[in-house]
Design a protein around this motif. Structure first.
Motif, PDB file in Angstrom:
ATOM      1  N   TYR A  21      -4.889 -55.015 -39.654  1.00 11.45           N
ATOM      2  CA  TYR A  21      -4.252 -56.324 -39.452  1.00 11.45           C
ATOM      3  C   TYR A  21      -2.779 -56.151 -39.107  1.00 11.45           C
ATOM      4  O   TYR A  21      -2.219 -56.882 -38.287  1.00 11.45           O
ATOM      5  CB  TYR A  21      -4.394 -57.156 -40.726  1.00 11.45           C
ATOM      6  CG  TYR A  21      -3.556 -58.418 -40.744  1.00 11.45           C
ATOM      7  CD1 TYR A  21      -3.855 -59.487 -39.908  1.00 11.45           C
ATOM      8  CD2 TYR A  21      -2.452 -58.528 -41.599  1.00 11.45           C
ATOM      9  CE1 TYR A  21      -3.082 -60.644 -39.919  1.00 11.45           C
ATOM     10  CE2 TYR A  21      -1.685 -59.675 -41.619  1.00 11.45           C
ATOM     11  CZ  TYR A  21      -2.002 -60.732 -40.786  1.00 11.45           C
ATOM     12  OH  TYR A  21      -1.231 -61.863 -40.806  1.00 11.45           O
ATOM     13  N   GLY A  22      -2.140 -55.166 -39.720  1.00  8.66           N
ATOM     14  CA  GLY A  22      -0.728 -54.920 -39.468  1.00  8.66           C
ATOM     15  C   GLY A  22      -0.301 -53.621 -40.115  1.00  8.66           C
ATOM     16  O   GLY A  22      -1.119 -52.858 -40.650  1.00  8.66           O
ATOM     17  N   GLU A  59       6.200 -52.435 -29.875  1.00  7.58           N
ATOM     18  CA  GLU A  59       4.894 -52.271 -29.237  1.00  7.58           C
ATOM     19  C   GLU A  59       4.399 -50.838 -29.373  1.00  7.58           C
ATOM     20  O   GLU A  59       3.195 -50.581 -29.420  1.00  7.58           O
ATOM     21  CB  GLU A  59       4.949 -52.694 -27.761  1.00  7.58           C
ATOM     22  CG  GLU A  59       5.667 -51.724 -26.812  1.00  7.58           C
ATOM     23  CD  GLU A  59       7.183 -51.720 -26.943  1.00  7.58           C
ATOM     24  OE1 GLU A  59       7.809 -50.817 -26.364  1.00  7.58           O
ATOM     25  OE2 GLU A  59       7.719 -52.614 -27.604  1.00  7.58           O
ATOM     26  N   THR A  60       5.316 -49.886 -29.451  1.00 11.76           N
ATOM     27  CA  THR A  60       4.934 -48.488 -29.628  1.00 11.76           C
ATOM     28  C   THR A  60       4.448 -48.226 -31.043  1.00 11.76           C
ATOM     29  O   THR A  60       3.515 -47.437 -31.260  1.00 11.76           O
ATOM     30  CB  THR A  60       6.133 -47.566 -29.323  1.00 11.76           C
ATOM     31  OG1 THR A  60       6.577 -47.798 -27.987  1.00 11.76           O
ATOM     32  CG2 THR A  60       5.762 -46.103 -29.477  1.00 11.76           C
ATOM     33  N   GLY A  63       1.722 -51.886 -31.809  1.00 12.46           N
ATOM     34  CA  GLY A  63       0.860 -52.453 -30.775  1.00 12.46           C
ATOM     35  C   GLY A  63       0.871 -53.966 -30.842  1.00 12.46           C
ATOM     36  O   GLY A  63       1.928 -54.596 -30.887  1.00 12.46           O
ATOM     37  N   ASP A  64      -0.327 -54.572 -30.893  1.00 12.09           N
ATOM     38  CA  ASP A  64      -0.409 -56.031 -30.981  1.00 12.09           C
ATOM     39  C   ASP A  64      -0.674 -56.508 -32.409  1.00 12.09           C
ATOM     40  O   ASP A  64      -1.093 -57.637 -32.631  1.00 12.09           O
ATOM     41  CB  ASP A  64      -1.502 -56.560 -30.036  1.00 12.09           C
ATOM     42  CG  ASP A  64      -2.878 -55.990 -30.355  1.00 12.09           C
ATOM     43  OD1 ASP A  64      -2.984 -55.123 -31.251  1.00 12.09           O
ATOM     44  OD2 ASP A  64      -3.853 -56.404 -29.706  1.00 12.09           O
ATOM     45  N   ARG A  65      -0.415 -55.635 -33.383  1.00  7.91           N
ATOM     46  CA  ARG A  65      -0.595 -55.993 -34.791  1.00  7.91           C
ATOM     47  C   ARG A  65       0.716 -56.508 -35.385  1.00  7.91           C
ATOM     48  O   ARG A  65       1.751 -56.526 -34.735  1.00  7.91           O
ATOM     49  CB  ARG A  65      -1.092 -54.781 -35.589  1.00  7.91           C
ATOM     50  CG  ARG A  65      -2.330 -54.110 -35.028  1.00  7.91           C
ATOM     51  CD  ARG A  65      -3.481 -55.077 -34.863  1.00  7.91           C
ATOM     52  NE  ARG A  65      -4.672 -54.403 -34.352  1.00  7.91           N
ATOM     53  CZ  ARG A  65      -5.803 -55.019 -34.014  1.00  7.91           C
ATOM     54  NH1 ARG A  65      -5.880 -56.328 -34.144  1.00  7.91           N
ATOM     55  NH2 ARG A  65      -6.825 -54.337 -33.552  1.00  7.91           N
ATOM     56  N   LYS A  66       0.660 -56.905 -36.657  1.00  5.83           N
ATOM     57  CA  LYS A  66       1.838 -57.417 -37.343  1.00  5.83           C
ATOM     58  C   LYS A  66       2.680 -56.268 -37.909  1.00  5.83           C
ATOM     59  O   LYS A  66       2.161 -55.210 -38.258  1.00  5.83           O
ATOM     60  CB  LYS A  66       1.430 -58.355 -38.490  1.00  5.83           C
ATOM     61  CG  LYS A  66       0.679 -59.602 -38.043  1.00  5.83           C
ATOM     62  CD  LYS A  66       1.576 -60.538 -37.255  1.00  5.83           C
ATOM     63  CE  LYS A  66       0.863 -61.846 -36.922  1.00  5.83           C
ATOM     64  NZ  LYS A  66       1.723 -62.753 -36.134  1.00  5.83           N
ATOM     65  N   ASN A  87       6.865 -63.737 -33.588  1.00  2.51           N
ATOM     66  CA  ASN A  87       5.465 -63.499 -33.223  1.00  2.51           C
ATOM     67  C   ASN A  87       4.885 -62.192 -33.746  1.00  2.51           C
ATOM     68  O   ASN A  87       3.666 -62.044 -33.766  1.00  2.51           O
ATOM     69  CB  ASN A  87       5.301 -63.551 -31.689  1.00  2.51           C
ATOM     70  CG  ASN A  87       6.147 -62.510 -30.979  1.00  2.51           C
ATOM     71  OD1 ASN A  87       7.066 -61.963 -31.565  1.00  2.51           O
ATOM     72  ND2 ASN A  87       5.846 -62.237 -29.733  1.00  2.51           N
ATOM     73  N   ILE A  88       5.711 -61.246 -34.178  1.00  5.01           N
ATOM     74  CA  ILE A  88       5.179 -59.958 -34.633  1.00  5.01           C
ATOM     75  C   ILE A  88       5.592 -59.650 -36.069  1.00  5.01           C
ATOM     76  O   ILE A  88       4.761 -59.269 -36.890  1.00  5.01           O
ATOM     77  CB  ILE A  88       5.651 -58.808 -33.708  1.00  5.01           C
ATOM     78  CG1 ILE A  88       5.088 -58.986 -32.302  1.00  5.01           C
ATOM     79  CG2 ILE A  88       5.217 -57.462 -34.263  1.00  5.01           C
ATOM     80  CD1 ILE A  88       5.503 -57.903 -31.334  1.00  5.01           C
ATOM     81  N   GLN A 247      11.943 -56.757 -26.966  1.00 10.50           N
ATOM     82  CA  GLN A 247      11.104 -57.172 -28.089  1.00 10.50           C
ATOM     83  C   GLN A 247      11.039 -58.702 -28.193  1.00 10.50           C
ATOM     84  O   GLN A 247      10.037 -59.259 -28.597  1.00 10.50           O
ATOM     85  CB  GLN A 247      11.648 -56.621 -29.413  1.00 10.50           C
ATOM     86  CG  GLN A 247      11.985 -55.152 -29.409  1.00 10.50           C
ATOM     87  CD  GLN A 247      10.812 -54.273 -29.077  1.00 10.50           C
ATOM     88  OE1 GLN A 247       9.759 -54.397 -29.673  1.00 10.50           O
ATOM     89  NE2 GLN A 247      10.989 -53.381 -28.128  1.00 10.50           N
ATOM     90  N   ASN A 250       9.614 -63.111 -23.741  1.00  9.23           N
ATOM     91  CA  ASN A 250       8.225 -63.502 -23.533  1.00  9.23           C
ATOM     92  C   ASN A 250       7.906 -63.465 -22.041  1.00  9.23           C
ATOM     93  O   ASN A 250       8.774 -63.212 -21.199  1.00  9.23           O
ATOM     94  CB  ASN A 250       7.945 -64.893 -24.120  1.00  9.23           C
ATOM     95  CG  ASN A 250       8.807 -65.980 -23.494  1.00  9.23           C
ATOM     96  OD1 ASN A 250       8.968 -66.044 -22.283  1.00  9.23           O
ATOM     97  ND2 ASN A 250       9.364 -66.851 -24.331  1.00  9.23           N
TER      98      ASN A 250
END
Length: 395
Positions: A21-22, A59-60, A63-66, A87-88, A247, A250
């Motif tokens: 999840y994160g 993002e490194t 990724g797309d997790r929290k 958002n992150i 970061q 958008n």
């Protein structure tokens, strides 16, 4: 281990199906995954944010997790717009944060702005009810809780909130099963993974430029131009700020060709916030000599663009400043530029040597190699002026 090495601890947080999840991002001062010595909670948080957002990039790391990051009490008392997007990052409130009226107001403001709030190492106390009601996630340290007591513990909280429950310090398969049966939504602990250390190299920041930046952001009459004038002198500051912009950016936002465009888009207050966090985390940077060459190159390319009557001359300064990133960071220039929100014309010019940016960069490189064209005395004069300007305030 050099002064330019940086470290981040990372431990996954999983859902009931063992899917990530994160990640909790932790302050670390070296390769030991359990070492976390720091002088202040504020400095530790700033360092984690700095390394995650200005060095590697979120993002490194996630990724797309929290990304779960600890924040001390002082953070919730400022009430300014945070230096990161909503958002992150999950804002973890440390267990020693007192639920004062000022803190509660700060948390409410963050919630209104769309930020996710987690209570860390939670122990149920009546005075914490206002924060419980505002929280999105509540993290329980279950290491020393009897397994048969978990349902009562979790249900007590669920009577006053719809927040998701994170069971942390889950050490065994038995603990995982008990927490899941008791109603936990997410899980963190050595049973799944110990914290791992992520490390890398960061760009140095000149101490003089950093002190000037600190002076500027403390000035109530600061302007965007004042900040630009300080930050653009330093490749390290410029790179970190551009990484931060990436970061926060958008898909609807444009790429950039100058630092002023970044600052104009995000606004003075947000850039001040970024600069403050950067300053807290960068006080020990040491400057290599090659930075001065980047500074000379940047000044020369801007002067040359002005001389040729080109528009957006600041974009040529930025191109020159970042043209040596590969030398400074030991990675391919194309890879490094792909991680920054710079427009394609600059990237193509620096990587492939094409277009006007490529032409001006080639001219700069000729003069660096003492290949002075006697038919262009005006250009030679611009180069020597650039050296003189850079020397006045070496980076």
């Amino acid at each position: 281990m050099s002064n330019n090495d940086f470290f981040i601890g990372r431990q996954p947080i999983l859902d009931g199906n063992s899917q990530v999840y994160g990640y909790e991002l932790l302050f670390r001062g070296g390769f030991d995954p359990n070492e976390a010595e720091f002088d202040s909670a504020e400095g530790a948080t700033a360092t984690v944010l700095h390394n995650a957002m200005m060095n590697l990039g979120l993002e490194t790391i996630v990724g797309d997790r929290k990304a779960f990051i600890n924040f001390p009490q002082s953070f919730f008392c400022i009430h300014d717009e945070p230096s990161f997007s909503n958002n992150i990052i999950v804002i973890e409130m440390l267990e020693d944060v007192e639920p004062t009226e000022e803190v509660i107001t700060g948390v409410m403001s963050l919630k209104e702005k769309g930020y996710t709030i987690a209570l860390d190492d939670f122990i149920f106390k009546q005075k914490l009810v206002p924060l419980i009601k505002l929280a999105d996630l509540i993290k329980f340290d279950v290491q020393y809780v009897k397994l048969e007591n978990l349902p009562v513990l979790f249900n007590k909280v669920k009577t006053v909130t719809r927040a998701k429950i994170v069971a942390e310090r889950v050490e065994t398969k038995e603990m995982f099963a008990a927490c899941k049966e008791a109603g936990a939504d997410y899980f963190q602990g050595y049973f799944f993974a110990k914290p791992e250390i992520i490390t890398g190299q960061q760009l140095s920041v000149n101490q003089l430029n950093l002190m000037q930046l600190l002076e500027k952001i403390a000035d109530e009459d600061i302007s965007l131009d004042d900040l630009v004038n300080v930050i653009e002198k330093d490749v390290g500051l410029s790179h970190k700020l551009m990484k931060f912009a990436e970061q926060y950016r958008n898909a609807r936002m444009p790429t950039f060709s100058s630092l002023k465009e970044v600052m104009s888009l995000f606004g003075l207050k947000r850039v001040q916030s970024w600069a403050t966090m950067l300053s807290l985390a960068a006080l020990n940077d040491v400057l290599p000599e090659v930075f001065n060459l980047a500074r000379v190159r940047a000044i020369f390319m801007r002067r040359l663009a002005q001389n040729k009557g080109l528009t957006n001359v600041d974009s040529y300064y930025l191109a020159g400043l970042f043209s040596l990133l590969d030398t400074l960071m030991g990675k391919a220039l194309e890879e490094l530029l792909s991680q920054l929100p710079i427009n394609d014309a600059i990237k193509i010019g620096l990587v492939e040597g094409q277009g006007v940016y490529g032409d001006l960069l080639a001219t700069a490189q000729r003069y660096e190699n003492i290949a002075v064209d006697i038919e262009e005395p005006g250009v030679a004069a611009l180069y020597f002026e650039a050296i003189a300007e850079a020397s006045k305030q070496a980076i």
